[in-house]
Write a protein that holds these residues in place. Structure first.
Motif, PDB file in Angstrom:
ATOM      1  N   GLU A  90      -6.080   1.205   0.806  1.00  0.00           N
ATOM      2  CA  GLU A  90      -6.650   3.036   0.489  1.00  0.00           C
ATOM      3  C   GLU A  90      -8.029   2.980   0.334  1.00  0.00           C
TER       4      GLU A  90
ATOM      5  N   TYR B 122      -4.124  -0.960  -2.971  1.00  0.00           N
ATOM      6  CA  TYR B 122      -5.676  -0.350  -3.504  1.00  0.00           C
ATOM      7  C   TYR B 122      -6.566  -0.637  -2.462  1.00  0.00           C
TER       8      TYR B 122
ATOM      9  N   ILE C  82      -5.734   8.476  -5.176  1.00  0.00           N
ATOM     10  CA  ILE C  82      -4.374   8.925  -4.416  1.00  0.00           C
ATOM     11  C   ILE C  82      -4.728  10.545  -4.641  1.00  0.00           C
TER      12      ILE C  82
ATOM     13  N   ASN D 172      -9.414   3.247   3.584  1.00  0.00           N
ATOM     14  CA  ASN D 172      -9.206   4.487   4.093  1.00  0.00           C
ATOM     15  C   ASN D 172     -10.142   5.528   3.617  1.00  0.00           C
TER      16      ASN D 172
ATOM     17  N   ARG E 129      -6.920  12.160  -2.154  1.00  0.00           N
ATOM     18  CA  ARG E 129      -6.493  12.016  -0.873  1.00  0.00           C
ATOM     19  C   ARG E 129      -5.472  13.337  -0.845  1.00  0.00           C
TER      20      ARG E 129
END
Length: 124
Positions: A64, A61, A95, A67, A98
């Motif tokens: 991400e 997590y 997620i 990111n 994304r």
């Protein structure tokens, strides 16, 4: 765990726990260098508390979330950028956000891969 699996001769149980705050800080520093270009190992103090609170010790997590910042062109060293951040409420939401940014062709590939596996032949 399935008892038959645990009975296998090469079975090893590895239990993972949440990262503690020091481990989170170390992971954030490492990922900041790797994910956010141009940080040159800078202190991630400005973003650490916010990310640690959200990731709750989950290293995937954390990565991400970094990111997520990078993809939006935000600099975790800049307090003004940090004030603009509305971090996703959960890893699941992150997620999904994304995936939503993918093209329709990429989304179709992802759907197929989720059913047939990582390797498959595609035409076209």
């Amino acid at each position: 765990m399935i008892p038959q699996l645990e009975a296998l001769p090469n079975f090893t149980r590895i239990e993972l726990s949440e990262l503690n705050p020091a481990e989170c800080e170390q992971a954030i520093r490492a990922q900041t260098r790797a994910v956010i270009s141009g940080t040159n190992g800078c202190s991630a103090n400005a973003v650490s508390d916010k990310l640690m609170a959200r990731a709750q010790g989950n290293p995937f997590y954390l990565e991400e979330l970094l990111n997520f910042l990078r993809d939006r062109g935000l600099d975790p060293r800049d307090p003004a950028d940090l004030d603009k951040i509305e971090l996703p409420d959960s890893l699941h939401t992150l997620i999904l956000s994304r995936v939503d940014q993918l093209s329709e062709r990429e989304k179709t590939t992802l759907r197929v891969a989720s059913i047939v596996g990582r390797l498959f032949r595609a035409t076209g």
